[in-house]
Design an enzyme around this catalytic site. Structure first.
Site, PDB file in Angstrom:
ATOM      1  CG  HIS A 197      50.745  35.877  58.961  1.00  0.00           C
ATOM      2  ND1 HIS A 197      51.435  36.787  58.217  1.00  0.00           N
ATOM      3  CD2 HIS A 197      50.572  34.797  58.160  1.00  0.00           C
ATOM      4  CE1 HIS A 197      51.673  36.294  57.014  1.00  0.00           C
ATOM      5  NE2 HIS A 197      51.161  35.082  56.947  1.00  0.00           N
ATOM      6  CG  ASP A 235      52.418  38.984  60.918  1.00  0.00           C
ATOM      7  OD1 ASP A 235      53.292  38.118  60.830  1.00  0.00           O
ATOM      8  OD2 ASP A 235      51.490  39.124  60.100  1.00  0.00           O
TER       9      ASP A 235
HETATM   10  C1  XUL Z   1      54.197  33.748  51.456  1.00  0.00           C
HETATM   11  C2  XUL Z   1      52.998  34.594  51.371  1.00  0.00           C
HETATM   12  C3  XUL Z   1      52.268  34.819  52.644  1.00  0.00           C
HETATM   13  C4  XUL Z   1      50.788  34.872  52.494  1.00  0.00           C
HETATM   14  C5  XUL Z   1      50.059  34.958  53.808  1.00  0.00           C
HETATM   15  O1  XUL Z   1      54.869  33.599  50.266  1.00  0.00           O
HETATM   16  O2  XUL Z   1      52.672  35.115  50.332  1.00  0.00           O
HETATM   17  O3  XUL Z   1      52.758  35.999  53.197  1.00  0.00           O
HETATM   18  O4  XUL Z   1      50.400  35.964  51.714  1.00  0.00           O
HETATM   19  O5  XUL Z   1      50.376  33.920  54.645  1.00  0.00           O
END
Ligand code: XUL
Ligand code: CO
Length: 434
Positions: free
Chosen positions: A99, A102
């Site tokens: 993300h 991050d």
């Molecule tokens: C949350 C989840 C996230 C997604 C990406 O439960 O799985 O980490 O994979 O946003």
């Protein structure tokens, strides 16, 4: 290499008899399984957030991890990247994913966020070229900052909708620049806490509008990756709109996106929705929307999204059985959206957890391939539905009506004999392989 992982060497395949804690017993990347190397079937990916950004907090206590890169500065973000790519070299998995939040320091406004993301994207370009690690997918974190507390694309405030749109644009640009093979949207807070303050129809329409804009932008910039939506039924919201595969598919159809968007399925989310992982995978296959997987399980007792590394071979084997049966991954892969337990403090815990997870998946894949090659489940399935393949059935069913079938039943004195579903025998069969 930084000094964070000490003298830990690249994990090697040592075969099933190895007692070395940091070795693969099953993951042999070059081993050919059903015509292609294991590496290309599994397409492993490490999730940046859990391993490098998460600090070990839970609702009752703060951070437990003490990492030298924690803090919101660019130099620390680069140190974090250095350690992350060290780990990728040690594990040898082909992909990672992230993300925006991050990887970059949080800015005070959109312009600063974007500028920070661009700087890190450039840094990643160098690291990826040096290590050969590729990007499975990029995504935007639109659930941590308080501006998103009432959702991103489903927020009642159009300014938040616009901020989210601009944020996704910057994350798609970064993903495109890094040759990401997919772009993921998990609807973190796209849902509601109470229907008392929620205009359900407006929120769903805005979510559909947002996803259509994502698809349009993908085509505009020539991004060849697959757009993926990740279902989850609740947590953090009480109810999330992307509840499960069936709900997401209905949503995509309603907004005319079923040929543009596929799904990223997570085992833990399937469990939260009251399904098994193989149910979600098989249904997505059958609806033509299987894209990629997050291979991390939940604790079956706690009812939370615990994001644990996989460690159950039969569960993993059945997941890969359905993936292989549908022809395997194309742009997707096996992402470990998994985090250490908050007591697992040591750098070696990060390596051992991922290496073990890769090994479990390799075991599952081998078992799945062996079952497919043996054909036992397929032939049982063919036998069970054999009646539908006979020429006589086809004649009768072609253009059938309630009246025509009534005539057939009467004329032929049809009186069906019940047949065994053979469930226990099939379960015994699976147990021969796992
Ligand atoms: C949350 C989840 C996230 C997604 C990406 O439960 O799985 O980490 O994979 O946003
Ligand atoms: Co996930």
């Amino acid at each position: 290499m930084t000094s964070f992982f000490g003298d830990i060497q690249k994990i090697a395949f040592e075969g099933v008899d190895s007692t070395n804690e940091l070795a693969f017993r099953h993951y042999n990347p070059d081993e050919i399984i059903m015509g292609k190397p294991m590496r290309d079937h599994l397409r492993f990916s490490v999730a940046y957030w859990h391993s490098f950004a998460w600090e070990g907090g839970d609702p009752f206590g703060g951070p437990t991890f003490d990492r030298p890169w924690f803090g919101d500065e660019m130099a620390l973000a680069k140190m974090k990247a250095d350690v992350a790519f060290d780990m990728f070299k040690i594990l040898g998995q082909p992909y990672f994913c992230f993300h925006d939040l991050d990887v970059r320091p949080e800015g005070s406004n959109y312009a600063e966020n974007t500028c920070n993301l661009e700087e890190i994207t450039e840094y990643f370009e160098g690291k990826m070229a040096e290590t050969g690690t590729k990007l499975l997918w990029g995504t935007a974190n639109m659930f941590s900052n308080r501006r998103y507390m009432s959702g991103a694309s489903t927020n009642p405030d159009p300014e938040v909708f616009a901020f989210a749109a601009a944020t996704v644009k910057s994350c798609m640009d970064a993903t495109h620049r890094l040759n990401g093979e997919n772009y993921v949207l998990w609807g973190g807070r796209e849902g509601y806490e109470t229907l008392l303050n929620t205009d359900l129809t407006r929120e769903l329409d805005n979510m559909g509008r947002f996803l259509s804009m994502v698809v349009d932008y993908k085509h505009k910039i020539g991004f060849k990756g697959q757009i993926l939506v990740e279902p989850k039924p609740q947590e953090p919201s009480k109810h999330q709109y992307d509840y499960d595969v069936a709900t997401c598919h209905g949503f995509l159809q309603k907004y005319g996106l079923e040929n543009e968007v596929k799904l990223n399925l997570e085992q833990g989310h399937a469990i939260l929705a009251g399904h098994s992982f193989e149910h979600e995978i098989a249904l997505a296959q059958s609806l033509g929307v299987l894209g990629s997987i997050d291979m991390n399980r939940n604790d079956y007792q706690s009812g939370w999204d615990t994001d644990q590394f996989p460690n159950n071979v039969p569960e993993v084997a059945l997941a890969y059985y359905h993936i292989l049966k549908g022809g395997g991954f194309t742009s997707g892969g096996t992402n470990f959206d998994a985090k250490l337990r908050r007591q697992s403090l040591d750098p070696v815990d990060l390596i051992a957890s991922h290496a073990g997870a890769m090994d479990i998946c390799a075991r599952g894949l081998k078992a799945a391939a062996a079952m497919l090659e043996d054909g036992g489940l397929e032939s049982a399935l063919n036998d069970r539905y054999a009646g539908w393949s006979s020429a006589q059935t086809k004649d009768v069913m072609d253009g059938a009506t309630l009246e025509s079938l009534t005539n057939w039943v009467k004329e032929q004195d049809i009186n069906p004999a019940p047949k065994s579903g053979k469930q226990e025998r099939l379960e015994n069969y699976v147990n021969r392989f796992v």
